[in-house]
Write a protein that holds these residues in place. Structure first.
Motif, PDB file in Angstrom:
ATOM      1  N   GLY A  56       0.813  -1.212   0.000  1.00  0.00           N
ATOM      2  CA  GLY A  56       0.000   0.000   0.000  1.00  0.00           C
ATOM      3  C   GLY A  56       0.847   1.263   0.000  1.00  0.00           C
ATOM      4  O   GLY A  56       0.568   2.222  -0.732  1.00  0.00           O
ATOM      5  N   ARG A  57       1.901   1.275   0.813  1.00  0.00           N
ATOM      6  CA  ARG A  57       2.775   2.455   0.864  1.00  0.00           C
ATOM      7  C   ARG A  57       3.510   2.650  -0.464  1.00  0.00           C
ATOM      8  O   ARG A  57       3.647   3.782  -0.950  1.00  0.00           O
ATOM      9  CB  ARG A  57       3.770   2.324   2.018  1.00  0.00           C
ATOM     10  N   VAL A  94       1.066   4.130  -3.109  1.00  0.00           N
ATOM     11  CA  VAL A  94       0.819   5.566  -2.913  1.00  0.00           C
ATOM     12  C   VAL A  94       2.032   6.375  -3.359  1.00  0.00           C
ATOM     13  O   VAL A  94       1.893   7.414  -4.023  1.00  0.00           O
ATOM     14  CB  VAL A  94       0.465   5.848  -1.445  1.00  0.00           C
ATOM     15  N   LYS A  95       3.226   5.918  -3.011  1.00  0.00           N
ATOM     16  CA  LYS A  95       4.449   6.628  -3.399  1.00  0.00           C
ATOM     17  C   LYS A  95       4.620   6.624  -4.924  1.00  0.00           C
ATOM     18  O   LYS A  95       5.025   7.632  -5.526  1.00  0.00           O
ATOM     19  CB  LYS A  95       5.663   5.981  -2.734  1.00  0.00           C
ATOM     20  N   THR A 112      -6.360   2.626   6.598  1.00  0.00           N
ATOM     21  CA  THR A 112      -6.055   3.880   5.907  1.00  0.00           C
ATOM     22  C   THR A 112      -7.148   4.926   6.094  1.00  0.00           C
ATOM     23  O   THR A 112      -7.020   6.033   5.586  1.00  0.00           O
ATOM     24  CB  THR A 112      -5.880   3.627   4.400  1.00  0.00           C
ATOM     25  N   TYR A 126       0.990   2.639   7.984  1.00  0.00           N
ATOM     26  CA  TYR A 126      -0.335   3.188   7.724  1.00  0.00           C
ATOM     27  C   TYR A 126      -0.314   4.716   7.777  1.00  0.00           C
ATOM     28  O   TYR A 126      -0.979   5.380   6.976  1.00  0.00           O
ATOM     29  CB  TYR A 126      -1.338   2.642   8.739  1.00  0.00           C
ATOM     30  N   ASP A 139       2.221   6.622   7.040  1.00  0.00           N
ATOM     31  CA  ASP A 139       2.858   7.085   5.799  1.00  0.00           C
ATOM     32  C   ASP A 139       1.866   7.071   4.637  1.00  0.00           C
ATOM     33  O   ASP A 139       1.866   7.975   3.784  1.00  0.00           O
ATOM     34  CB  ASP A 139       4.065   6.202   5.461  1.00  0.00           C
ATOM     35  N   ILE A 140       1.018   6.041   4.601  1.00  0.00           N
ATOM     36  CA  ILE A 140       0.018   5.952   3.533  1.00  0.00           C
ATOM     37  C   ILE A 140      -0.975   7.110   3.627  1.00  0.00           C
ATOM     38  O   ILE A 140      -1.279   7.777   2.623  1.00  0.00           O
ATOM     39  CB  ILE A 140      -0.722   4.605   3.601  1.00  0.00           C
ATOM     40  N   PHE A 190      -8.938   4.557  -0.619  1.00  0.00           N
ATOM     41  CA  PHE A 190      -8.657   3.121  -0.571  1.00  0.00           C
ATOM     42  C   PHE A 190      -9.971   2.362  -0.508  1.00  0.00           C
ATOM     43  O   PHE A 190     -10.890   2.752   0.227  1.00  0.00           O
ATOM     44  CB  PHE A 190      -7.802   2.782   0.659  1.00  0.00           C
TER      45      PHE A 190
END
Length: 538
Positions: free
Chosen positions: A434-435, A438-439, A462, A477, A479-480, A492
């Motif tokens: 997930g992270r 997103v990045k 999230t 989480y 960071d996301i 999400f």
């Protein structure tokens, strides 16, 4: 007030007709006109004696369910007060607690969450920290906090390695490696740590941002203190002090609560093991007068949990025929005591087999719900959809992640897969996927975007909540969520595995081949068939 009949919690308890506290008072009486006149007389005498007057416009009255509406209206008019269904709060606590205790006391959790909102993760003044400690920490035993709290590592700047608890699932007893910029000097770890702790250090989930360390309650999946987790901790400490056995007891309870039997049967087995079934011997120990101590099933021995579930000839007949539930013996006992209806052993066993077969068939049917129709669906016009997945190998503590980006017509516009090392669970891999997704989107500057994952835990984590998520994966989480703030309109969503086939294929490839790929517009050949069946794109 002695002439007023109040309420009692049990037949032998004293009656209570009033609860007085400052300017918040409650009066209890029989629902009758005579009782209301007595209350008015008492209040009139009170007003004459102290010079204060009762404000009936701010007073309310509630009745039990067996009081007719006509009588309720008459009493309310006589007292000149408003009728309500129940008094919600008195001295900060609910006045009525039914079966739904979680919903009844939910307001306490919400109120505490609002008070803590914005405190966690920020720098507080000395006075602020003092207030937080007084409100929250001092309400818990110090020794309990010591065993349940851990430091969650971020930059490691303020960590006292020789004194603080920070390794997941273990106590620290060796020096810490240098932490810098979210990375760990692994050669230093190899020198200072024993092999089992090297794996723990490597599994630490660090944020990509420079954040301060924080304390978390490591016994809960969300890193938050709960009464349930504290109770388990106390039981574990108690069993450890008594020479162990906690693991065996835990295995027994897991076997009970995870058994494929009706919930009422699990509750009955729990009562048997705790010796709290209301059998004759238990009732007598509570002072209840019983005419006969004999078992109603066999009429041969004194009724107790042990006799009813193991020694009774009626029970033995059932257990010898087939290993069935002890609940049926207690159920048959209740039929004989309260309904004066008797059944033979064969009839009871036949009925139980039929009910258990139906229950297990229904459970199997639910677990086999076909989700073949759950296919990948394209996003709305002008949007992108990013599917992600993770693959995990527990034997090697490794895994892989896969991300694929598609537009409103199903065209694959980009994606990547990456192999991972030193991961400790499937949830860990899913969170890293997930992270990374997103990045990836943030670096491309794409928006708006719908992120889809077949991990319900990731999808829920999230979403911003009143109380922050402080689990072992919470920094990922965070960071996301921080990354989503830079992608306008992003969100999400959860999707079933059948709607996430391409990402799953990419993650499996990365995990097995230990390799990584990045592409734009032209996807790798090994996922073309999956893409074609997923969204008819070739």
């Amino acid at each position: 007030m002695e002439t007023l009949s109040g309420i009692a919690i049990c037949p032998e308890a004293p009656q209570i007709n009033h609860l007085l506290f400052a300017d918040d008072s409650m009066l209890y009486a029989q629902a009758s006109v005579e009782a209301c006149n007595q209350i008015k007389d008492v209040l009139r005498i009170y007003e004459m004696a102290c010079g204060q007057k009762v404000n009936f416009s701010k007073s309310i009255v509630t009745f039990s369910k067996n009081v007719t509406e006509a009588l309720q209206g008459e009493i309310a008019e006589l007292l000149n007060v408003v009728v309500v269904e129940s008094h919600e709060i008195f001295l900060g606590l609910p006045t009525y607690v039914g079966r739904a205790k979680t919903a009844t006391f939910q307001y306490i959790k919400e109120r505490l969450g609002k008070k803590l909102e914005g405190w966690q993760g920020k720098c507080l003044t000395g006075a602020g920290k003092d207030i937080l400690i007084r409100v929250v920490a001092q309400s818990l035993p110090t020794d309990l906090l010591k065993h349940g709290m851990r430091w969650q590592i971020s930059n490691g700047a303020g960590l006292r390695v020789w004194m603080d608890l920070w390794l997941p699932n273990a106590y620290p007893f060796v020096s810490v490696p240098q932490l810098q910029g979210g990375g760990i000097y692994m050669n230093k770890v190899q020198q200072l740590f024993v092999p089992q702790d090297v794996a723990l250090v490597k599994s630490l989930v660090l944020s990509e941002r420079n954040l301060n360390d924080r304390r978390v309650w490591h016994l809960d999946s969300k890193g938050q203190f709960t009464v349930k987790s504290a109770c388990k901790l106390c039981l574990g400490l108690q069993h450890a002090a008594n020479g162990g056995g906690a693991a065996v007891i835990s295995k027994v309870w897991k076997g009970v609560w995870q058994a494929c039997i009706p919930g009422t049967a699990r509750i009955c087995i729990w009562k048997v093991l705790q010796n709290i079934l209301p059998t004759v011997d238990r009732l007598v120990s509570k002072g209840v007068q019983i005419e006969s101590y004999l078992c109603v099933l066999c009429g041969m021995g004194n009724e107790s949990s042990d006799h009813l579930c193991r020694l009774c000839p009626f029970t033995k007949t059932l257990l010898e025929s087939e290993e069935e539930l002890k609940r049926v013996c207690y159920e048959e006992r209740n039929h004989r005591v309260w309904e004066q209806v008797e059944a033979r052993e064969g009839d009871v066993l036949f009925s139980l087999n039929a009910r258990l077969t139906d229950f297990q068939f229904y459970r199997r049917s639910l677990s086999r719900i076909e989700r073949g129709s759950c296919r990948w669906k394209p996003p709305a016009q002008g949007w992108l959809k990013v599917n992600m997945d993770g693959a995990f190998s527990s034997s090697s503590s490794s895994g892989g992640i896969g991300i694929v980006v598609r537009d409103a017509v199903g065209t694959c516009v980009g994606g990547f897969c990456q192999a991972l090392e030193d991961v400790y669970s499937a949830k860990h891999v899913e969170a890293l996927a997930g992270r990374a997704a997103v990045k990836f989107v943030r670096d491309k500057g794409s928006s708006p975007v719908v992120f889809e994952t077949n991990s319900l835990t990731l999808a829920n984590a999230t979403k911003q909540a009143v109380i922050p998520h402080t689990s072992q994966l919470s920094r990922v989480y965070d960071d996301i969520i921080e990354g989503l703030n830079f992608i306008p309109g992003s969100m999400f969503k959860h999707a079933y595995r059948q709607a996430n086939c391409v990402a799953h294929c990419l993650a499996s490839f990365a995990s097995l081949s230990r390799s990584s790929l990045v592409w734009e517009n032209i996807p790798p050949n090994f996922i073309l068939n999956v893409l074609s069946s997923d969204c008819n794109f070739v």
